[in-house]
Design an enzyme around this catalytic site. Structure first.
Site, PDB file in Angstrom:
ATOM      1  N   SER A 131       0.885  -1.168   0.000  1.00 58.86           N
ATOM      2  CA  SER A 131       0.000   0.000   0.000  1.00 58.86           C
ATOM      3  C   SER A 131       0.911   1.203   0.000  1.00 58.86           C
ATOM      4  O   SER A 131       2.057   1.130   0.464  1.00 58.86           O
ATOM      5  CB  SER A 131      -0.876   0.024   1.263  1.00 58.86           C
ATOM      6  OG  SER A 131      -1.491   1.288   1.432  1.00 58.86           O
ATOM      7  N   TYR A 144      -2.869  -0.535  10.474  1.00 61.75           N
ATOM      8  CA  TYR A 144      -2.687  -0.734   9.037  1.00 61.75           C
ATOM      9  C   TYR A 144      -1.370  -0.111   8.572  1.00 61.75           C
ATOM     10  O   TYR A 144      -0.559  -0.765   7.905  1.00 61.75           O
ATOM     11  CB  TYR A 144      -3.857  -0.111   8.291  1.00 61.75           C
ATOM     12  CG  TYR A 144      -3.801  -0.266   6.786  1.00 61.75           C
ATOM     13  CD1 TYR A 144      -4.049  -1.487   6.183  1.00 61.75           C
ATOM     14  CD2 TYR A 144      -3.525   0.825   5.964  1.00 61.75           C
ATOM     15  CE1 TYR A 144      -4.019  -1.641   4.811  1.00 61.75           C
ATOM     16  CE2 TYR A 144      -3.493   0.696   4.586  1.00 61.75           C
ATOM     17  CZ  TYR A 144      -3.742  -0.543   4.012  1.00 61.75           C
ATOM     18  OH  TYR A 144      -3.694  -0.679   2.640  1.00 61.75           O
ATOM     19  N   LYS A 148       1.815  -2.309   7.283  1.00 54.56           N
ATOM     20  CA  LYS A 148       2.169  -2.182   5.868  1.00 54.56           C
ATOM     21  C   LYS A 148       3.616  -1.718   5.698  1.00 54.56           C
ATOM     22  O   LYS A 148       4.281  -2.094   4.734  1.00 54.56           O
ATOM     23  CB  LYS A 148       1.192  -1.243   5.152  1.00 54.56           C
ATOM     24  CG  LYS A 148      -0.184  -1.854   4.924  1.00 54.56           C
ATOM     25  CD  LYS A 148      -0.108  -3.124   4.078  1.00 54.56           C
ATOM     26  CE  LYS A 148      -1.471  -3.662   3.706  1.00 54.56           C
ATOM     27  NZ  LYS A 148      -1.390  -4.854   2.829  1.00 54.56           N
TER      28      LYS A 148
END
Length: 254
Positions: A131, A144, A148
């Protein structure tokens, strides 16, 4: 693409979104594809639509079964399954643990299972769906963003450690993509991601361009390269700008 035609490919998290788009593109290019997703209904639907092999279940433990389904060899593994966990530093421990397990450790476990065969053969390709949050960050989503970053770090480590032994690695780092994960990102996603969101097929196209060019970093949103350079060149200014965005989001989130 000669690299893909006839190859044994596994795509995790392929019940929809980016994973389904990757599976469709690999199948269209002549690959033999195993479709994996936790949801057995979505797994079967994606697989049937493209003539692939369905393999529902937890992505962390499918390498052996996928290898057998492909006749003994996995050439390309797409670690695409992920959790878009929101929350701040006070998010529950189980939220952090789940994000770490799915976004990082599933990649580590897959690599452990794949590398012995790949190193013996002198070839293999690992595709990590990271991402732009792994290069930059994402407001409102500490678990998140942090995990990531971890996924990107592991992909980079694989690339620099095994490149001379024939292992190719690609890290896909899009911003907003029109998937269920974007919808679930709420007001933060509406503010940061939705205005420039692209289709999952655009992500697949960017990956195939990177495979053709043998590039590690896959940027479906090219402007992310400029943001990444700005972040590295002046971290304090970058953090200040992101903090202004955070304040804007806090105002709209009330």
């Amino acid at each position: 693409m000669s690299t893909v035609q006839g190859a044994g490919v596994v795509v995790t998290g392929a019940g929809g979104g980016i994973g389904a788009a990757l599976a469709r593109r690999f199948a269209a290019e002549g690959a033999r594809v195993v479709v994996n997703d936790l949801d057995p209904v979505k797994t079967k639907a994606t697989a049937e639509a493209i003539g692939a092999i369905p393999l529902p279940g937890d992505a962390s433990g499918i390498v052996a079964e996928a290898r057998e389904a492909l006749g003994g060899t996995i050439d390309i593994y797409c670690a695409n399954a992920g959790l878009g966990s929101g929350g701040d530093a006070f998010a529950d421990e189980d939220v952090w643990a789940s994000a770490w397990d799915v976004n990082v450790m599933a990649h580590v476990r897959a690599a452990r299972a794949l590398l012995p065969d790949w190193l013996e053969r002198g070839e293999g390709r690992f595709v990590s769906t990271v991402s732009a949050a792994g290069l930059l960050t994402m407001i409102g989503a500490a678990p998140y963003s942090v995990t990531k970053h971890g996924a990107l770090a592991f992909a980079e480590w694989l690339a620099l450690t095994y490149r001379h032994r024939g292992i190719k690695v690609h890290a896909i780092c899009p911003q907003g993509v029109r998937t269920d994960m974007l919808t679930a990102s709420g007001t933060a996603g509406d503010l940061v991601l939705a205005p420039t969101a692209i289709e999952p097929e655009d992500v697949a196209e960017a990956l195939f361009a990177a495979i053709a060019d043998d590039r590690f970093l896959v940027l479906p949103h090219p402007e992310v390269a400029d943001y990444y350079q700005a972040r590295a060149a002046d971290p304090d200014r970058w953090i200040g700008n992101m903090n202004h965005l955070q304040q804007k989001w806090e105002g709209t989130a009330k």
